[in-house]
Design a protein around this motif. Structure first.
Motif, PDB file in Angstrom:
ATOM      1  N   THR A 305       0.764  -1.164  -0.043  1.00  0.00           N
ATOM      2  CA  THR A 305      -0.033  -0.044   0.041  1.00  0.00           C
ATOM      3  C   THR A 305       0.832   1.003   0.065  1.00  0.00           C
ATOM      4  N   SER A 310      -1.514  -1.354  -4.069  1.00  0.00           N
ATOM      5  CA  SER A 310      -2.287  -2.032  -3.398  1.00  0.00           C
ATOM      6  C   SER A 310      -3.232  -2.943  -4.004  1.00  0.00           C
ATOM      7  N   LYS A 351      -5.287  -6.522   7.853  1.00  0.00           N
ATOM      8  CA  LYS A 351      -5.712  -5.959   6.569  1.00  0.00           C
ATOM      9  C   LYS A 351      -5.844  -6.990   5.530  1.00  0.00           C
TER      10      LYS A 351
END
Length: 368
Positions: A305, A310, A351
């Motif tokens: 990211t 990402s 995440k």
């Protein structure tokens, strides 16, 4: 107190202590290094493997690669803990999900009458790891021939040099029977064994649910330290203070590179991944579908990211991928404060869970 080591090499820990006439087994791991000399299992028919030339010693069983490595074409076998009298074991304490690979051999033995204790995440993730091995074999379209392992020549692999006892890999039924006998415990929960010994699990900081153990007999204290880590990006922080001032300290799974920093190593891996992806390449990371891979995923997602990558998909390829990735999100009490607080917002603590929701991180159940 008497201490007996029944483990083998390569971090397959198994120690039995006798304290107040109570026999306690600390971890129950098999030598997974014994899996390396076998012909790889594949869900697909691969001519490159099927057409390997036979070795002259045992033409039906041994195959020779183009690099002259000799592989064994039979069902998988493990090296269990050596010289264990299962009839005297009163309790087995498991420290983490990688240290129970020999448990089905011990617990399903007809003479075993003891109890087994492990944290809930350790039980769940450990069972997934063993099921994955069974599923890999089930996917193989060609059934492997059975063979007397004592006939395998010693030059094939070191495990055959001493004619070490090898046990055929367990079935799904063996795994279910074994894990049905495990009692889940919480951190700092006091367990009494016959009123003579008290055992308590404390956070080890290694993986979700990993534990070190404090064992007391009156004023006599034993601290057992297995895989532990001060790097706490997901789990509860390692409890060091509770281990202090023991009469006996037993340590296992010590790092072979104690000066290496986990932070630096993870950063190096992430940098290599990012540089490869930027050049249009792909990265394969061979690892288990559960355990330390969660920490690696957190680092990868965060660093990708930061590098404006990402949108790069991450695939977790395993027969138990869905379950392995889903489990951590339901074990809030075993996570560190930062992760745990997200559950009550509510927000996904990991995440990679958000990426799965966005279909950028995809668990593959079958190999392709």
């Amino acid at each position: 107190m008497k201490i007996t080591n029944h483990g083998n090499l390569d971090h397959s820990c198994c120690t039995v202590i006798k304290l107040n006439n109570v026999h306690i087994m600390l971890d129950c791991a098999a030598n997974v290094g014994s899996l390396t000399p076998y012909l790889p299992f594949s869900a697909l028919q691969i001519p490159r493997l099927d057409d390997l030339p036979p070795h002259h010693d045992l033409p039906d069983i041994l195959k020779r690669t183009h690099g002259n490595t000799v592989l064994v074409n039979t069902s998988l076998h493990l090296v269990p803990p050596k010289n264990v009298d299962v009839s005297i074991i009163d309790a087995i304490l498991i420290s983490n999900s990688s240290q129970l690979t020999a448990l089905p051999y011990i617990v399903t033995h007809p003479e075993f009458r003891g109890r087994v204790y492990a944290t809930e995440p350790c039980v769940a993730l450990g069972k997934l790891a063993l099921i994955a091995i069974c599923k890999y074999m089930e996917q193989c379209p060609t059934k492997r021939p059975k063979v007397d392992m004592s006939t395998i020549p010693s030059h094939v692999h070191p495990i055959f040099k001493t004619k070490t006892r090898l046990e055929e890999i367990y079935t799904a039924e063996n795994i279910d029977a074994c894990f049905s006998k495990i009692t889940p415990v919480r951190y700092n929960e006091e367990l009494e064994l016959f009123g003579l010994v008290e055992c308590v699990s404390i956070p080890a900081g290694h993986t979700i649910g990993s534990a070190n153990w404090i064992i007391r007999a009156g004023d006599y204290k034993v601290s057992y330290v297995s895989s532990s880590s001060k790097l706490t990006n997901t789990t509860l922080q390692m409890d060091v203070m509770s281990l202090a001032n023991p009469d006996v300290l037993i340590m296992s799974n010590l790092s072979l590179n104690p000066t290496f920093s986990p932070d630096n190593m993870l950063s190096e891996v992430c940098n290599m991944v990012i540089s490869t992806v930027k050049l249009g390449g792909n990265v394969l990371v061979p690892c288990h579908a559960s355990g330390v891979v969660l920490g690696l995923l957190e680092w990868l997602v965060e660093n990708l990211t930061k590098s404006n990558l990402s949108d790069v998909p991450i695939f977790i390829v395993s027969p138990v991928a869905d379950a392995a990735i889903a489990h951590p999100d339901i074990y809030g009490e075993w996570l560190n404060e930062t992760k745990r607080s997200k559950i009550y917002i509510p927000e996904l603590p990991f995440k990679h869970a958000q990426l799965i929701k966005e279909q950028k991180n995809l668990p593959f159940q079958q190999r392709s």
